[in-house]
Scaffold this active site. Sequence first.
Site, PDB file in Angstrom:
ATOM      1  CG  ASP A 207      84.068  47.269  82.157  1.00  0.00           C
ATOM      2  OD1 ASP A 207      83.077  46.537  81.970  1.00  0.00           O
ATOM      3  OD2 ASP A 207      84.480  48.091  81.319  1.00  0.00           O
TER       4      ASP A 207
ATOM      5  CB  CYS B   8      81.869  51.673  74.996  1.00  0.00           C
ATOM      6  SG  CYS B   8      80.891  50.175  75.163  1.00  0.00           S
TER       7      CYS B   8
ATOM      8  CG  HIS C  42      81.691  49.593  80.442  1.00  0.00           C
ATOM      9  ND1 HIS C  42      82.788  49.184  79.720  1.00  0.00           N
ATOM     10  CD2 HIS C  42      80.819  50.111  79.551  1.00  0.00           C
ATOM     11  CE1 HIS C  42      82.579  49.434  78.440  1.00  0.00           C
ATOM     12  NE2 HIS C  42      81.387  50.002  78.309  1.00  0.00           N
TER      13      HIS C  42
END
Length: 163
Positions: free
Chosen positions: A100, A43, A132
């Site tokens: 995502d 991330c 995600h």
Amino acid sequence: DEIRKVVATVPDAQVLSDLDATIAWASQSAKGDSRRVAITGFCWGGRITWLYAAHNPNLKAGVAWYGRLVGNTTDLTPKHPVDVAAALKVPVLGLYGGKDTGIPLDTVEQMRDRLKPSSSQSEIIVYPEAPHAFFADYRPSYRETEAKDGWKRLQAWFQQHGV
């Protein structure tokens, strides 16, 4: 959630400098082999992986897990991975989820296009059904098959590039 507030206030330049200092410490203390340094991140850390690979050409390789590739330019974040992709020398493997909602596939394709003129031999893998944070086994977004495949790819990528 408290950590997000802190991380959001740290300039990219400080993060890159902190990583430089970490490598210098490991090298000077004989606790690490500075000839075999790699980076991975998830991330926010995935975005930093791309940026640090552009910043430090002495890295052997990087693996960026669903790191944001584009964004608004600010004093804290003056560049994004798409901005440094063409000049990248370090091979980075990007692992992204096709579902995502925070990283649209068109930005992943934009990154692929920007990587083409680079000499880095970077690659991007998209797991079509993954959201995600598909590697985060403590979250509902975890996808075991994709996570295990990504981990195998990370290990192979690092081995291939001398880590």
